[in-house]
Scaffold this motif. Structure first.
Motif, PDB file in Angstrom:
ATOM      1  N   MET B   9      46.056  26.005  48.665  1.00 25.53           N
ATOM      2  CA  MET B   9      45.988  24.559  48.430  1.00 25.53           C
ATOM      3  C   MET B   9      46.258  23.843  49.747  1.00 25.53           C
ATOM      4  O   MET B   9      47.275  24.080  50.396  1.00 25.53           O
ATOM      5  CB  MET B   9      47.004  24.093  47.379  1.00 25.53           C
ATOM      6  CG  MET B   9      46.941  22.581  47.136  1.00 25.53           C
ATOM      7  SD  MET B   9      47.820  22.053  45.640  1.00 25.53           S
ATOM      8  CE  MET B   9      49.526  22.169  46.168  1.00 25.53           C
ATOM      9  N   LEU B 116      45.297  29.416  39.477  1.00 25.24           N
ATOM     10  CA  LEU B 116      46.583  29.736  40.099  1.00 25.24           C
ATOM     11  C   LEU B 116      47.373  30.744  39.257  1.00 25.24           C
ATOM     12  O   LEU B 116      47.971  31.691  39.790  1.00 25.24           O
ATOM     13  CB  LEU B 116      47.395  28.449  40.277  1.00 25.24           C
ATOM     14  CG  LEU B 116      48.800  28.592  40.862  1.00 25.24           C
ATOM     15  CD1 LEU B 116      48.733  29.070  42.305  1.00 25.24           C
ATOM     16  CD2 LEU B 116      49.541  27.256  40.785  1.00 25.24           C
ATOM     17  N   ALA B 117      47.361  30.517  37.956  1.00 28.43           N
ATOM     18  CA  ALA B 117      48.142  31.386  37.067  1.00 28.43           C
ATOM     19  C   ALA B 117      47.658  32.837  37.117  1.00 28.43           C
ATOM     20  O   ALA B 117      48.443  33.758  36.904  1.00 28.43           O
ATOM     21  CB  ALA B 117      48.071  30.856  35.636  1.00 28.43           C
ATOM     22  N   LYS B 118      46.389  33.009  37.414  1.00 27.58           N
ATOM     23  CA  LYS B 118      45.832  34.363  37.463  1.00 27.58           C
ATOM     24  C   LYS B 118      45.956  35.002  38.844  1.00 27.58           C
ATOM     25  O   LYS B 118      45.742  36.204  38.991  1.00 27.58           O
ATOM     26  CB  LYS B 118      44.359  34.334  37.054  1.00 27.58           C
ATOM     27  CG  LYS B 118      44.140  33.954  35.594  1.00 27.58           C
ATOM     28  CD  LYS B 118      42.652  33.782  35.318  1.00 27.58           C
ATOM     29  CE  LYS B 118      42.420  33.231  33.918  1.00 27.58           C
ATOM     30  NZ  LYS B 118      41.034  32.750  33.741  1.00 27.58           N
ATOM     31  N   ALA B 119      46.258  34.193  39.846  1.00 25.52           N
ATOM     32  CA  ALA B 119      46.327  34.711  41.218  1.00 25.52           C
ATOM     33  C   ALA B 119      47.686  35.353  41.483  1.00 25.52           C
ATOM     34  O   ALA B 119      48.699  34.952  40.915  1.00 25.52           O
ATOM     35  CB  ALA B 119      46.078  33.588  42.212  1.00 25.52           C
ATOM     36  N   GLU B 120      47.666  36.325  42.350  1.00 26.02           N
ATOM     37  CA  GLU B 120      48.930  36.998  42.702  1.00 26.02           C
ATOM     38  C   GLU B 120      49.729  36.203  43.729  1.00 26.02           C
ATOM     39  O   GLU B 120      50.959  36.265  43.736  1.00 26.02           O
ATOM     40  CB  GLU B 120      48.617  38.391  43.258  1.00 26.02           C
ATOM     41  CG  GLU B 120      48.015  39.343  42.236  1.00 26.02           C
ATOM     42  CD  GLU B 120      47.477  40.593  42.892  1.00 26.02           C
ATOM     43  OE1 GLU B 120      48.225  41.576  42.980  1.00 26.02           O
ATOM     44  OE2 GLU B 120      46.301  40.584  43.311  1.00 26.02           O
ATOM     45  N   HIS B 121      49.037  35.492  44.603  1.00 26.27           N
ATOM     46  CA  HIS B 121      49.734  34.779  45.683  1.00 26.27           C
ATOM     47  C   HIS B 121      49.194  33.358  45.817  1.00 26.27           C
ATOM     48  O   HIS B 121      48.017  33.101  45.533  1.00 26.27           O
ATOM     49  CB  HIS B 121      49.548  35.512  47.011  1.00 26.27           C
ATOM     50  CG  HIS B 121      50.014  36.934  46.991  1.00 26.27           C
ATOM     51  ND1 HIS B 121      51.335  37.294  47.046  1.00 26.27           N
ATOM     52  CD2 HIS B 121      49.306  38.098  46.890  1.00 26.27           C
ATOM     53  CE1 HIS B 121      51.442  38.608  46.998  1.00 26.27           C
ATOM     54  NE2 HIS B 121      50.224  39.122  46.889  1.00 26.27           N
ATOM     55  N   PHE B 122      50.079  32.499  46.284  1.00 26.76           N
ATOM     56  CA  PHE B 122      49.721  31.095  46.470  1.00 26.76           C
ATOM     57  C   PHE B 122      50.190  30.653  47.847  1.00 26.76           C
ATOM     58  O   PHE B 122      51.345  30.902  48.220  1.00 26.76           O
ATOM     59  CB  PHE B 122      50.387  30.248  45.382  1.00 26.76           C
ATOM     60  CG  PHE B 122      50.266  28.756  45.588  1.00 26.76           C
ATOM     61  CD1 PHE B 122      49.025  28.138  45.543  1.00 26.76           C
ATOM     62  CD2 PHE B 122      51.388  27.971  45.830  1.00 26.76           C
ATOM     63  CE1 PHE B 122      48.911  26.767  45.728  1.00 26.76           C
ATOM     64  CE2 PHE B 122      51.289  26.606  46.018  1.00 26.76           C
ATOM     65  CZ  PHE B 122      50.044  26.005  45.966  1.00 26.76           C
ATOM     66  N   GLN B 124      50.300  27.214  50.467  1.00 29.06           N
ATOM     67  CA  GLN B 124      50.200  25.759  50.453  1.00 29.06           C
ATOM     68  C   GLN B 124      50.315  25.232  51.882  1.00 29.06           C
ATOM     69  O   GLN B 124      51.211  25.633  52.626  1.00 29.06           O
ATOM     70  CB  GLN B 124      51.339  25.214  49.591  1.00 29.06           C
ATOM     71  CG  GLN B 124      51.369  23.720  49.404  1.00 29.06           C
ATOM     72  CD  GLN B 124      52.464  23.301  48.425  1.00 29.06           C
ATOM     73  OE1 GLN B 124      53.302  24.106  48.021  1.00 29.06           O
ATOM     74  NE2 GLN B 124      52.474  22.049  48.062  1.00 29.06           N
TER      75      GLN B 124
END
Lengths: 111, 131
Positions: B9, B116-122, B124
């Protein structure tokens, strides 16, 4: 669990944008928590003027029955406020508990 | 082989070149290393990236074009928040009906949260102006 960590003052656009995202996450039944620290705790006060960019804050409790709103105890003391000052029910926690939430969260979003 | 899944993001405005370049470099590195980048989400002032009339000062890197090239070459969706976009003058339709730049798609927060909920990493990128 998604952790929304608010650190900006109420006047910052990201305060509203973060709240919008939190509300959307709750509407999608995502487990979430919201942490307010620093000047962001002032977001939780009733607005002084007529314009309230954060009026949706009330939806957290009223619509979603969301009880995972945490306020940093040090920030509360720095701003000479009480938990009862806020327009939504909050839980006061220390930095250690904030770090625990951080560890438990799958993703941390900062606003 | 896919290693891990990521969502990026970006919240920094296009004139925050450092944040924009950091985010783009990070995205490129992730893909190069075999990770799955599910989406780059433009939120806050970063929605301006999706305005087809965006013009940077002479000599500045054209990050909008670089994001578009990266997206095309790697099939990575560039999703701009339509609601916030409208607050920054973005009409989320391609020209002539709107001013959505080629390569960007208008999306909503629901789509972002689900991804986002399905991703392992975020990851920003808020930018230097986010104090």
């Amino acid at each position: 669990m998604l952790m929304f960590h608010f650190t900006k003052p109420a006047s910052h656009a990201s305060a509203r944008q973060g709240l919008d995202m939190l509300l959307m996450a709750l509407s999608l039944d995502q487990p979430c928590c919201a942490v307010y620290s620093g000047k962001a705790i002032l977001q939780l006060l009733e607005p002084k003027g007529s314009f309230d960019p954060l009026k949706k804050l009330g939806l957290l409790d009223a619509v979603f029955d969301f009880a995972e709103i945490y306020v940093d105890s040090a920030s509360l003391a720095e701003n000479h406020l009480l938990a009862s000052s806020f327009r939504v029910p909050v839980k006061v926690i220390d930095s250690l508990k904030i770090e625990q939430l951080n560890q438990q969260a799958k993703h941390k979003l900062q606003f | 082989m896919v290693n891990s899944s990521y969502v990026i993001m970006l919240q920094a405005a296009p004139d925050d070149y450092l944040a924009g370049q950091q985010a783009l470099q990070c995205a490129q590195d992730l893909v190069t290393k075999g990770n799955q980048l599910k989406q780059v989400f433009f939120y806050g002032p970063a929605v301006i990236y999706a305005n087809q009339f965006l013009q940077g000062p002479s000599g500045a890197p054209n990050l909008q074009e670089q994001w578009r090239k990266f997206s095309t070459e790697n099939n990575i969706p560039l999703v701009v928040c339509a609601t916030v976009g409208s607050q920054y003058g973005l009409e989320a339709l391609p020209p002539p009906a709107g001013n959505l730049a080629e390569g960007f798609v208008a999306g909503g927060l629901a789509e972002f949260i689900e991804t986002l909920a399905k991703a392992e990493h975020f990851l920003q990128f808020q930018g230097s102006g986010s104090c």
